[in-house]
Write a protein that holds these residues in place. Structure first.
Motif, short mmCIF file in Angstrom:
data_model
loop_
_atom_site.label_atom_id
_atom_site.label_comp_id
_atom_site.label_asym_id
_atom_site.label_seq_id
_atom_site.Cartn_x
_atom_site.Cartn_y
_atom_site.Cartn_z
N SER A 666 0.77 -1.55 -0.36
CA SER A 666 0.07 0.04 0.14
C SER A 666 0.78 1.16 -0.17
N LEU A 667 2.22 1.36 0.62
CA LEU A 667 2.91 2.03 0.53
C LEU A 667 3.45 2.80 -0.02
N ILE A 668 3.47 1.47 -1.26
CA ILE A 668 4.38 1.66 -2.11
C ILE A 668 3.90 2.42 -3.62
N LEU A 669 2.45 1.98 -3.20
CA LEU A 669 1.56 2.38 -4.67
C LEU A 669 0.88 3.93 -3.53
N ALA A 670 0.98 3.89 -3.02
CA ALA A 670 0.59 5.58 -2.80
C ALA A 670 2.14 6.42 -3.08
N THR A 671 3.40 5.65 -2.56
CA THR A 671 4.50 7.20 -3.08
C THR A 671 4.17 7.06 -4.69
N LEU A 672 4.08 6.31 -5.18
CA LEU A 672 4.28 5.97 -6.68
C LEU A 672 2.92 7.11 -7.17
N VAL A 673 1.45 7.53 -6.86
CA VAL A 673 0.20 8.56 -6.90
C VAL A 673 1.16 10.32 -7.01
N ILE A 674 1.39 9.55 -5.85
CA ILE A 674 1.95 11.08 -4.86
C ILE A 674 3.02 11.71 -5.74
N TRP A 675 4.23 10.55 -6.02
CA TRP A 675 5.12 11.12 -7.35
C TRP A 675 4.45 11.90 -8.33
N ASN A 676 3.51 11.18 -8.91
CA ASN A 676 3.06 11.58 -10.43
C ASN A 676 2.36 12.53 -10.33
N LEU A 677 1.04 13.49 -9.35
CA LEU A 677 1.02 14.32 -8.81
C LEU A 677 2.22 14.92 -8.70
N TYR A 678 3.72 15.51 -7.78
CA TYR A 678 4.06 16.34 -7.70
C TYR A 678 5.33 16.53 -8.88
N LYS A 679 4.60 15.36 -10.03
CA LYS A 679 5.29 15.67 -11.34
C LYS A 679 5.13 16.59 -12.42
N GLY A 680 3.57 16.60 -12.18
CA GLY A 680 2.55 16.55 -13.33
C GLY A 680 1.83 15.92 -13.82
N HIS A 681 1.77 14.78 -13.71
CA HIS A 681 1.83 14.41 -14.74
C HIS A 681 -0.05 13.64 -14.91
N LEU A 682 -0.18 13.33 -13.23
CA LEU A 682 -1.56 13.88 -12.43
C LEU A 682 -2.05 14.39 -12.19
N LEU A 683 -2.68 15.95 -12.34
CA LEU A 683 -3.41 16.74 -11.91
C LEU A 683 -4.81 17.21 -11.21
N LEU A 684 -4.98 17.46 -10.46
CA LEU A 684 -5.93 17.86 -9.58
C LEU A 684 -6.81 19.04 -9.68
N PRO A 685 -7.84 19.69 -10.83
CA PRO A 685 -8.52 20.85 -10.78
C PRO A 685 -9.15 21.92 -9.36
N CYS A 686 -8.27 22.47 -9.48
CA CYS A 686 -8.37 23.55 -8.10
C CYS A 686 -7.18 23.35 -7.31
N CYS A 687 -6.38 22.82 -7.60
CA CYS A 687 -5.38 22.63 -6.36
C CYS A 687 -4.12 22.66 -6.52
N HIS A 688 -3.52 23.11 -7.86
CA HIS A 688 -2.22 23.71 -8.48
C HIS A 688 -1.24 23.73 -7.73
N SER A 689 -2.02 24.75 -6.81
CA SER A 689 -0.75 25.99 -5.90
C SER A 689 -0.80 24.84 -4.81
N ARG A 690 -1.49 23.35 -4.43
CA ARG A 690 -1.06 22.85 -2.45
C ARG A 690 -0.73 21.08 -3.45
N VAL A 691 -0.60 20.84 -4.61
CA VAL A 691 0.63 19.89 -5.01
C VAL A 691 1.48 19.88 -4.90
N LYS A 692 2.55 20.82 -4.47
CA LYS A 692 4.16 20.34 -3.29
C LYS A 692 4.27 20.32 -2.52
#
Length: 762
Positions: A666-692
């Motif tokens: 579960s930790l490995i999967l969560a790390t992969l999701v967070i890494w993709n959000l951080y690199k911008g591969h996954l974008l959340l609407p209205c939340c660009h400023s909080r991704v980092k």
């Protein structure tokens, strides 16, 4: 006051408590085997929406069972009744149903067409009659090209078929002529026995509220040296006229008429001139009221002189289930009708009629006799030639003084707690060539008893439960060529083999069953049906005493290792093969002493609040007719606490390892999701400023959860009272409340540990 005392005395004498004496209870035979419902191995037939399967005609020439039900007739395969070859509907017209209802009958049940008469004719057609909404109607039916067909040649069925679908009746087809016994009117108040084909001949007013049971044709004239005629016998019960009592008493009767009877010329025109009736006696000590006949089966071995009638009887009190089987020789019945004295009515005190023995002179020819050589010598060649003196005598006095006694003057079988309804009898040839009559007896509780008489000793081999207890057996038919039994009830029909030897599992079980159809085959190692090719050297059968000495020895059963928890209850299963066997339990070779904590049940041994003293070697054996066989053995031991804790700790470690692996993935999967959000591969609407900011926070939260979980699963403490309930893998969790763990050992020898939430489950 004297009248009241007399009534009380009569009620006391006839009370159910005094009807059954000690001798009756001693002959209350227990069936050796009880075959539960759905375990008979037979074929079952039922058509959706159709009821009352109570009329049968065996057409062995067509290999079919013709089955009459409510508003339907079926042609079923005689080998397997589940195969329906043909069907024809015969429903009531709406106008007839309406008229029936207007006469006060129930439109749903009474105003239907219940098939009651099914007979084969000489031209290969069938004669069929139905109640037809209290308007009895008959027709002709044929089977051709795979179809049953009613010919629409309807005839009036009055006197042939009953009006009331639930009223007993009897019928027989003899040389194309129908003989029947039923009611002649709508109210059921005019009972008759009649020959309705050709010249109609019927009884006079010789019945008194009868209940017709069975009719039988005996071709006595074919081999009679006196030139006698063939006879038709009728079995029934009716209200007695010969008893002095304050209440109505019913008795069983047998009546007869001559086949060639044409009625009288002036007296008894179109009435039977040969009708005689006598009481049918099936007495038993301490039974005060006569038993009432319910069914009769005719068995003739060689010719008419060897015929025997087997009849089932019940008490006439509805509140007491008490049944018997009596058998009667045809020669004894003939003797009563040809040599017994008559009864005659005598008026007492100008109003009361009493029937007493007639001691006067009899006219010649003898009243009720058929036309024989003696009558022909007097130039009397038919009943129309009989003198009026003979006819007037039989018109007034058709009742015989002497009763027909049963063979041995006592019943073959007596049973309490069950009501017999129907009977058929088959002849079985044993291994030594001797013939035995096997009785199949239908009961009110939906079962069939299979029994046989060995030189005065009655044995009930099986009680086969076929229908639910609320469904009585309504009809039994036997096919000797197919060796099959057909059983009908309100809800369906069952087909059974009369020699089901596969129900005996071992050699002693087979031999002790004393079934004339079955013997133990030493070559095949199984219980098989006896046939002409079997020899005594390879088959074992002992019908007289069930001698099992020739049976091969049976290896003792291996002990089943069993554990229990201190303070819990343990049940050790042991089901004997026979209801007649006595079960013996032993502990370490010594008979078990019963106590508050040890109880012997019908299917096993129960040990309550088991302690260390309960440990040991248990054996269960059964003894039947001096033969003892061990069924099962148990090595029972108490489960030690140390071994339990070690086992639980081992399972616990496996559970914790699995949980840790799930957390890491579960930790490995969560790390992969967070890494993709951080690199911008996954974008959340209205939340660009909080991704980092999210990766660090999520990693902290996941890390904290992981630490807590690892701390929890790494705990070395094993708590026997804990309830570790992991939803992902509950099948590995056995850490339940061990002080509430119940041990149950099945007959297969496997151990089952089951958590019990309540002490009432023990």
């Amino acid at each position: 006051m004297m009248f009241l005392l007399a009534v009380l005395c009569v009620l006391y004498v006839w009370s159910p408590a005094t009807l059954i004496g000690g001798q009756g209870s001693s002959t209350n035979i227990i069936p050796r085997k009880t075959v539960p419902i759905n375990s008979s191995g037979g074929h079952y037939f039922h058509e959706e929406g159709v009821w009352n399967y109570t009329t049968m005609l065996l057409r062995e020439d067509l290999n079919m069972l013709i089955l009459g039900a409510r508003e339907a007739i079926f042609a079923l395969d005689l080998n397997n009744i589940t195969v329906r070859k043909a069907m024809v509907n015969w429903k009531v017209k709406s106008q007839q149903q309406k008229e029936c209802s207007l006469k006060g009958k129930d439109a749903t049940n009474d105003c239907k067409n219940y098939i009651r008469i099914l007979h084969k004719r000489d031209d290969n057609r069938m004669y069929v009659c139905g109640t037809n909404a209290f308007n009895p109607t008959c027709d002709y039916m044929s089977y051709a090209n795979g179809e049953l067909k009613l010919e629409e040649k309807q005839e009036d069925g009055k006197g042939k078929c009953p009006y009331d679908p639930f009223q007993r009746y009897a019928s027989e087809m003899v040389d194309g002529e129908l003989y029947s016994a039923t009611s002649l009117n709508f109210l059921g108040s005019d009972p008759v026995m009649m020959r309705s084909t050709g010249e109609i001949i019927r009884t006079d007013y010789w019945f008194n509220e009868p209940n017709f049971v069975r009719m039988a044709y005996i071709p006595e004239g074919k081999s009679s040296p006196e030139g006698d005629d063939d006879k038709i016998y009728l079995f029934f019960s009716e209200s007695a006229v010969e008893y002095d009592s304050y209440t109505k008493v019913d008795v069983s009767r047998v009546a007869r008429v001559c086949k060639g009877d044409l009625g009288g010329l002036r007296t008894l025109q179109k009435k039977w001139t040969s009708f005689l009736k006598a009481r049918l006696d099936c007495s038993f000590p301490n039974i005060k009221l006569p038993l009432l006949v319910q069914d009769v089966f005719q068995l003739c071995q060689d010719d008419s002189t060897t015929c025997i009638f087997y009849a089932v009887f019940t008490l006439q009190l509805d509140s007491s289930e008490y049944s018997a089987v009596c058998a009667y020789k045809i020669e004894d019945i003939k003797t009563v009708f040809s040599k017994s004295k008559f009864k005659t009515p005598v008026t007492v005190e100008t109003s009361f009629v009493k029937w007493v023995m007639y001691s006067g002179e009899l006219p010649d020819p003898r009243p009720g006799a058929c036309i024989d050589n003696h009558a022909r010598e007097k130039n009397i060649n038919k009943s129309l030639d009989l003198p009026d003196k003979t006819l007037q005598f039989i018109k007034d006095k058709p009742l015989m003084d002497q009763a027909v006694k049963a063979i041995g003057q006592r019943p073959l079988l007596v049973k309490t707690g069950i009501a017999f309804t129907r009977i058929v009898v088959a002849t079985a040839t044993a291994l030594n060539g001797n013939s035995h009559q096997v009785m199949f007896i239908g009961t009110k509780n939906g079962s069939v008893l299979k029994s046989v008489n060995y030189e005065g000793e009655m044995v009930i081999m099986e009680e086969i439960q076929l229908f639910e207890p609320s469904e009585p057996i309504k009809i039994l038919r036997l096919s000797n060529t197919k060796k099959q039994l057909y059983v009908g009830s309100e809800v369906g029909v069952l087909q059974l083999s009369i020699s089901e030897c596969g129900r005996y599992h071992t050699c002693p079980d087979c031999v002790l069953g004393r079934d004339p159809y079955c013997g133990w085959d030493l070559n095949a190692g199984r219980c098989s049906t006896i046939n002409s090719t079997h020899r005594t050297s390879t088959m074992i059968q002992s019908l007289s005493d069930g001698d099992t000495s020739r049976c091969p020895p049976i290896d003792g059963s291996k002990p089943v290792s069993t554990w229990f928890i201190h303070g819990n209850s343990v049940k050790l299963w042991c089901q004997p093969y026979s209801n007649l066997a006595q079960v013996h339990w032993k502990l370490n070779g010594q008979p078990i002493r019963l106590s508050d904590t040890i109880q012997i049940l019908s299917d096993g041994l129960m040990i309550l609040n088991a302690s260390a003293e309960a440990s040991g070697y248990y054996t269960c054996s059964s003894v039947e007719q001096k033969y003892e066989a061990q069924h099962v053995a148990y090595d029972l031991q108490m489960w030690s606490g140390f071994g339990t804790a070690a086992l639980l700790h081992d399972v616990k470690e496996k559970e914790n390892t699995l949980v840790a692996m799930v957390v890491i993935l579960s930790l490995i999967l969560a790390t992969l999701v967070i890494w993709n959000l951080y690199k911008g591969h996954l974008l959340l609407p209205c939340c660009h400023s909080r991704v980092k900011d999210m990766p660090n926070r999520n990693i902290d939260e996941r890390f904290s959860a992981s630490q807590a979980q690892q701390y929890k699963v790494a705990s070395p403490t094993v708590n026997l009272n804990s309830n570790n309930n992991y939803a992902n893998d509950q099948r590995y969790s056995i850490s339940r409340e061990m002080d509430r763990l119940s041990t149950t050992v099945g007959s297969s020898g496997q151990i089952s540990l089951r958590y019990m939430d309540d002490e009432s489950e023990i």
